[in-house]
Design a protein around this motif. Structure first.
Motif, short mmCIF file in Angstrom:
data_model
loop_
_atom_site.label_atom_id
_atom_site.label_comp_id
_atom_site.label_asym_id
_atom_site.label_seq_id
_atom_site.Cartn_x
_atom_site.Cartn_y
_atom_site.Cartn_z
N ASN A 26 -15.84 -4.59 46.79
CA ASN A 26 -15.22 -3.68 47.76
C ASN A 26 -13.71 -3.64 47.55
O ASN A 26 -13.10 -2.58 47.57
N ASP A 27 -13.12 -4.83 47.37
CA ASP A 27 -11.66 -4.90 47.20
C ASP A 27 -11.23 -4.13 45.95
O ASP A 27 -10.24 -3.40 45.97
N SER A 28 -11.96 -4.32 44.85
CA SER A 28 -11.59 -3.65 43.60
C SER A 28 -11.67 -2.13 43.75
O SER A 28 -10.78 -1.41 43.32
N VAL A 29 -12.77 -1.69 44.37
CA VAL A 29 -12.95 -0.25 44.54
C VAL A 29 -11.87 0.31 45.46
O VAL A 29 -11.30 1.38 45.22
N GLN A 30 -11.56 -0.44 46.50
CA GLN A 30 -10.54 0.02 47.44
C GLN A 30 -9.17 0.08 46.76
O GLN A 30 -8.41 1.03 46.98
N THR A 31 -8.87 -0.91 45.95
CA THR A 31 -7.59 -0.90 45.22
C THR A 31 -7.51 0.32 44.31
O THR A 31 -6.49 0.99 44.24
N ALA A 33 -9.15 3.16 44.69
CA ALA A 33 -9.03 4.39 45.51
C ALA A 33 -7.61 4.54 46.04
O ALA A 33 -7.04 5.64 46.01
N ASP A 34 -7.02 3.45 46.51
CA ASP A 34 -5.65 3.51 47.04
C ASP A 34 -4.68 3.94 45.94
O ASP A 34 -3.79 4.76 46.17
N ASP A 35 -4.86 3.35 44.78
CA ASP A 35 -3.98 3.67 43.66
C ASP A 35 -4.11 5.17 43.30
O ASP A 35 -3.11 5.85 43.07
N PHE A 36 -5.34 5.64 43.31
CA PHE A 36 -5.59 7.06 43.00
C PHE A 36 -4.87 7.96 44.00
O PHE A 36 -4.15 8.88 43.64
N PHE A 101 -10.44 11.90 53.41
CA PHE A 101 -10.82 10.49 53.28
C PHE A 101 -12.10 10.11 54.05
O PHE A 101 -12.98 9.44 53.47
N PRO A 102 -12.24 10.51 55.32
CA PRO A 102 -13.46 10.10 56.05
C PRO A 102 -14.74 10.60 55.38
O PRO A 102 -15.81 10.03 55.61
#
Ligand SMILES: *Cc1c(COP(=O)(O)O)cnc(C)c1O
Length: 485
Positions: A26-31, A33-36, A101-102
């Protein structure tokens, strides 16, 4: 055998990552997505392939697991950096939307919970949620409470579902097909022609009703064509109107068409895939007068509601006709007999097992509230009007005043073929890559085309587009004068 089962279980359990692995992933995917998202404005909106995309497709699928970060790296290099970036506010071509985002959170939860959203019996909650969303759209259009429809994967399938429903309602048999007549305009989206073919109506007579200077169907000519066909013994069947064409945002005279269809007993379908959600803005509603007279309608939440790709909707006034065209019974489905509580998507569309696509819409509308959607839609129209004025100040000529948020424009140089000149502008802009515009050809004239519908497009993006256009036009003109001189 028990030994063997246990050995297999041990390996099979790798399908269920433990909480600490889940957290890591989850953390990797979130990182990622945030970076994107955080770098969206810095990234190019269009890139021609520079990397070898085969690396991605040729990555061997093996028994052994791979590292998530390696996979994300491949995605970043090979997916995010090639082609159009539809999430970017600089995407001003085709019909953008963006993907709020939602919408992603809704999909994440839909995938985790994996509710069986096709059948009421299996998931009353999800079917109820989707039908509620469909009724909300029906209400916006002005359909009666008894109307329903289906959340489809997009506008193309929505249009197809409506056309199949019309075909069944009119009890058209194969022997009738050569005799039935479908009326549309040349500005209708090509997916409608595709749907006619897929629906088995390829041999039907398709008549193109002439359009006026604003690219709208001429209703008086439609009536004349219908009368002539009746006289000649053909069977007028279906009229497809557009509420916001893809090329120019034109809205056909829906009220007049609706009355004609009622008079001659034809099915009236409206393609509002692009334009429909502008009806959320009160003062824009009158533009769509008569849309409620239609029998069916296609509308795309992945355009006008800015949701991620994969959600369109078909709305059908006479849901019984839709049910009769699509339901089916199988013995293994006997526990799922239709009941009177809620109709199931499986009985109203070609799908059985389906993506629970309603959740992303429900979550987005509730979490953000309607106000920002309405504001964004109105803003997009005004941005298009603003562009319409400014681009003329730069010497471009324009098509009709933008009815919605799409418009066409071109530059006419003194001593060069205008089509070639504008093709060069388009090519130059695409190669530059910080703005993406698309183009269209109407009656042999090549036009540049602006479509403002990404929720991330604001004044900054439009101004950047204008200054690039000015730059490219001037450079091309200078080159031209050097050649001539
Ligand atoms: C985009 C569009 C379609 C096709 O919808 P998809 O969601 O791309 O399948 C149909 N009609 C109109 C007017 C459109 O703008």
């Amino acid at each position: 055998m028990i030994e063997k089962i246990k050995a297999l279980e041990h390996i099979a359990r790798q399908l269920e990552p433990q909480p600490d692995t889940r957290k890591q992933w989850n953390d990797s995917v979130q990182t990622y997505a945030d970076d994107f998202l955080d770098n969206l404005t810095k990234s190019k909106v269009y890139q021609t392939e520079q990397v070898n995309i085969n690396d991605l497709a040729q990555l061997p699928i093996t028994d052994a697991p791979k590292d998530l970060n390696d996979l994300l790296y491949l995605m970043k290099e090979h997916l995010d950096h090639t082609g159009i970036n539809p999430a970017s506010g600089y995407h001003l071509g085709y019909i953008p939307g963006g993907g709020v985002f939602p919408s992603a959170l809704g999909d994440y939860l839909a995938a985790i919970t994996n509710r069986y959203a096709g059948v009421y019996f299996a998931s009353p909650g999800s079917v109820r949620m989707e039908n509620h969303l469909i009724r909300w759209m029906c209400k916006m259009i002005g359909y009666p409470d008894s109307a329903l429809g289906n959340l489809a994967s997009g506008g193309s399938i929505a249009n197809l579902t409506a056309i199949v429903t019309a075909r069944e309602q009119f009890k058209i048999k194969s022997r009738d097909i050569e005799n039935i007549v479908i009326y549309l305009t040349e500005q209708v989206h090509h997916c409608v022609n595709k749907a006619i073919r897929i629906a088995g109506l390829k041999e039907a007579i398709v008549r193109y009703v002439p359009i006026d200077s604003q690219f709208r169907m001429q209703a008086n000519l439609l009536q004349e064509m219908i009368q002539a066909d009746v006289k000649d013994g053909f069977q007028p069947f279906l009229v497809v109107g557009s509420a916001g064409t893809t090329d120019t945002g034109a809205i056909d005279p829906l009220e007049e068409i609706g009355k004609i269809c009622a008079k001659y007993n034809l099915w009236f379908h409206v393609d509002a895939a692009y334009g429909g959600f502008f009806m959320l803005v009160d003062h824009l509603k009158p533009k769509f007068k008569g849309i409620e007279l239609s029998d069916s309608l296609a509308i795309d939440p992945h355009k006008g509601l800015f949701l991620s790709y994969g959600i369109g909707a078909v709305l059908i006034k006479n849901v019984k006709a839709q049910y009769e065209a699509h339901h089916y019974m199988a013995n293994y489905m006997q526990d799922a007999l239709p009941d009177n509580i809620e109709l199931s998507p499986a009985d109203l569309s070609p799908e059985l097992t389906k993506h629970f696509r309603g959740l992303r819409m429900w979550l987005s509308l509730h979490l953000l509230g309607l106000a920002p959607f309405k504001a964004a839609l109105e803003e997009k129209i005004l941005l298009c009007h603003y562009f319409y004025e400014k681009v003329q100040e730069l010497g471009f000529i324009v098509g009709p005043f933008p009815n919605l948020s799409v418009m066409i424009f071109r530059y006419i140089p003194e001593s060069e073929d205008a089509n070639t000149f504008n093709q060069q502008i388009a090519k130059g802009m695409q190669d530059e890559g910080t703005v993406f515009l698309s183009t269209t050809t109407i009656g042999n004239i090549f036009w540049l085309r602006l479509a403002v519908l990404c929720f991330r497009t604001h004044l900054t993006e439009i101004n950047h587009c204008l200054s690039l256009l000015e730059e490219f036009k001037n450079t091309l003109l200078e080159r031209q004068s050097v050649k001539v001189g």
